[in-house]
Design a protein around this motif. Structure first.
Motif, PDB file in Angstrom:
ATOM      1  N   UNK A   1     120.712 115.799 110.246  1.00 21.28           N
ATOM      2  CA  UNK A   1     120.514 114.545 110.955  1.00 21.28           C
ATOM      3  C   UNK A   1     121.315 113.432 110.311  1.00 21.28           C
ATOM      4  N   UNK A   2     122.193 112.884 111.008  1.00 26.74           N
ATOM      5  CA  UNK A   2     123.003 111.812 110.462  1.00 26.74           C
ATOM      6  C   UNK A   2     122.814 110.517 111.222  1.00 26.74           C
TER       7      UNK A   2
ATOM      8  N   UNK B   1     111.248 103.250 102.881  1.00 29.16           N
ATOM      9  CA  UNK B   1     111.359 104.424 103.735  1.00 29.16           C
ATOM     10  C   UNK B   1     110.163 105.347 103.535  1.00 29.16           C
ATOM     11  N   UNK B   2     109.878 106.126 104.570  1.00 34.06           N
ATOM     12  CA  UNK B   2     108.838 107.153 104.539  1.00 34.06           C
ATOM     13  C   UNK B   2     109.532 108.497 104.386  1.00 34.06           C
TER      14      UNK B   2
ATOM     15  N   UNK C   1     117.705 113.449 106.866  1.00 39.59           N
ATOM     16  CA  UNK C   1     117.476 112.221 107.632  1.00 39.59           C
ATOM     17  C   UNK C   1     117.278 111.043 106.692  1.00 39.59           C
ATOM     18  N   UNK C   2     116.582 111.293 105.590  1.00 44.18           N
ATOM     19  CA  UNK C   2     116.408 110.241 104.587  1.00 44.18           C
ATOM     20  C   UNK C   2     117.756 109.861 103.980  1.00 44.18           C
TER      21      UNK C   2
ATOM     22  N   UNK D   1     119.578 107.472 106.187  1.00 38.41           N
ATOM     23  CA  UNK D   1     119.068 106.102 106.094  1.00 38.41           C
ATOM     24  C   UNK D   1     119.542 105.429 104.809  1.00 38.41           C
ATOM     25  N   UNK D   2     119.501 106.172 103.726  1.00 39.58           N
ATOM     26  CA  UNK D   2     119.965 105.608 102.460  1.00 39.58           C
ATOM     27  C   UNK D   2     121.477 105.353 102.502  1.00 39.58           C
ATOM     28  N   UNK D   3     122.184 106.231 103.191  1.00 35.29           N
ATOM     29  CA  UNK D   3     123.625 106.027 103.337  1.00 35.29           C
ATOM     30  C   UNK D   3     123.932 104.732 104.055  1.00 35.29           C
ATOM     31  N   UNK D   4     123.135 104.406 105.045  1.00 39.15           N
ATOM     32  CA  UNK D   4     123.318 103.158 105.786  1.00 39.15           C
ATOM     33  C   UNK D   4     123.075 101.948 104.889  1.00 39.15           C
ATOM     34  N   UNK D   5     122.025 102.028 104.064  1.00 41.83           N
ATOM     35  CA  UNK D   5     121.674 100.884 103.214  1.00 41.83           C
ATOM     36  C   UNK D   5     122.654 100.700 102.057  1.00 41.83           C
TER      37      UNK D   5
END
Length: 332
Positions: free
Chosen positions: A30-31, A159-160, A168-169, A172-176
Motif C-alpha cells: 500500500x503506497x 498514527x494508528x 501502509x504505515x 504515511x510516514x513517507x509523506x510526513x
C-alpha cells in the motif's frame, strides 16, 4: 483482561500487541496516503493524521519517535530518527529496550533512547530538540494523550499502527518525512521477497493455525486470516484458519487475534500446521505437553513451528525474519 491479553498488549510495545500490526504486514504494497496535501518534494506540507492536520515547514532532519513500534518503520524507510522511546529490556528487546529485530540498525544509526520504560518524558523530548515528533494512538507506547503538549515543542503527527499493514504505515510516514520513494521501495522489496519465498517452498496440505501459546493456564490467541500474521502467511501460501467468533473472549473485538479458553482451544486447534507467534522451543514444548491438546492434528504430528520472540509485532525487520524462518523450514 486475561494474562495473555496483558502480555500481548505489552508485547505491542515491547515488540512482542494491537499489532502486532496488529502491526500488520501484508504482501500488498500500500503506497496510497490519505492526504492529498503533500506533493513529493514540496515544503511546507500539511499532512492528515489520526488527531487532525499538521503543517511541517521543511523536510525533517531530527525526528523523535514516542512509539517504539513505529520506530522500526521509520528506520526501515531511512528516516532521520535520532531518538526513540524504549521499553523495559527483556524478551524481544535489547539492553536499551529497543526491539531485537532492529537493534543493530539502531546502533548503526546512533539512535538514542528518548526515555525508558515507555514512560513519556516531556523534558527529554524538549532536550532532543526535534523538528518532527511521531506518536502512536495504539498500543502501550502511545503518547497521544500528550498531543497538545508535544505540538508546542515541534510539529507532531499521530498514527494508528494497529489497524494497518506496516507498508501502509510506511507510506504515511513517507509523506510526513518526504521519503515517499523510500517507503514505496522498501515495501516493494519486501513483497518481492515474499513472492520469491512463496515460489520456493513446499507448503503442507491443510489449514494452518497461527497462535500465541503460553501454557494451559492462559487463553490462546488465534491469529485471524485478515490480520497481519494471517495476511503474511497467506501470501506465503499457507491457508490460515482463525477461530470461531463465538469462542472469542476479547472484551473488544480485534482485527488481528481472537482469544480462546483452553476448552475452546481444543475445538479450534484443527490445523495440520501450527505456527507459534512470540514463540520459542519452550512454547512448543508447552503446547506438546498440554494433555487435552494431544489429539490436535499438528500436536499429534509434531508440525509445530515457533516463529521467535520478535514475531508478534510485524514491521519490515520482524516480517523479514518470519519470511526467512518459513523459507528455512519449508524450502523444497
Amino acid at each position: 483482561m486475561t494474562s495473555v491479553t496483558r502480555r500481548l498488549l505489552a508485547a505491542a510495545t515491547v515488540g512482542l500487541l494491537a499489532l502486532a500490526a496488529t502491526g500488520c504486514t501484508s504482501a500488498a504494497a500500500p503506497t496510497e496516503t490519505d492526504s492529498p496535501a503533500a506533493e513529493a518534494g514540496a515544503w511546507p506540507r500539511t499532512v492528515t493524521h489520526e488527531l487532525g492536520e499538521t503543517t511541517i515547514p521543511s523536510q525533517p532532519k531530527k525526528i523523535v519517535s514516542t512509539s517504539l513500534t513505529i520506530t522500526g518503520t521509520l528506520l526501515a524507510i531511512d528516516a532521520p530518527v535520532i531518538a526513540s522511546a524504549a521499553t523495559t529490556p527483556g524478551d524481544g528487546s535489547d539492553e536499551r529496550g529497543f526491539f531485537d529485530q532492529w537493534s543493530a540498525v539502531a546502533t548503526e544509526r546512533g539512535l538514542d533512547v528518548l526515555y525508558p520504560d515507555l514512560e513519556v518524558d516531556i523534558e527529554s523530548i524538549i532536550a532532543a530538540d526535534p523538528d518532527l515528533i511521531v506518536v502512536s494512538t495504539s498500543g502501550a507506547d502511545s503518547a497521544a494523550a500528550n498531543y497538545k503538549e508535544l505540538q508546542d515543542i515541534a510539529p507532531t503527527v499521530v498514527y494508528n499502527y494497529g489497524d494497518k499493514t506496516w507498508e501502509a504505515l510506511a507510506a504515511q510516514l513517507g509523506e510526513a518525512t518526504g521519503l515517499e520513494e523510500n517507503a514505496a521501495t522498501v515495501a516493494a522489496d519486501f513483497d518481492a521477497r515474499v513472492r520469491e519465498v512463496a515460489g520456493e517452498i513446499t507448503v503442507p496440505a491443510g489449514d494452518t493455525n497461527v497462535i500465541v501459546y503460553n501454557g494451559p493456564e492462559y487463553d490462546t490467541a488465534f491469529a485471524k486470516p485478515g490480520g497481519s500474521h494471517g495476511t503474511l502467511l497467506n501470501a506465503l501460501g499457507f491457508r490460515v484458519a482463525g477461530a470461531p467468533d463465538e469462542f472469542d473472549t476479547s472484551e473488544r473485538a480485534r482485527q488481528d487475534f481472537a482469544f480462546l479458553s483452553l476448552e475452546n482451544t481444543t475445538a479450534a486447534l484443527t490445523g495440520s500446521t501450527v505456527f507459534i507467534v512470540s514463540g520459542t522451543e519452550e512454547n512448543k514444548k508447552l503446547l506438546q505437553d498440554t494433555s487435552v491438546l494431544a489429539n490436535a492434528p499438528a500436536v499429534a504430528s509434531g508440525a509445530i513451528y515457533p516463529l521467535g520472540n520478535s514475531s508478534f509485532r510485524i514491521d519490515y525487520y520482524s516480517g523479514s525474519q518470519i519470511v526467512d524462518q518459513v523459507e528455512s523450514l519449508f524450502a523444497s
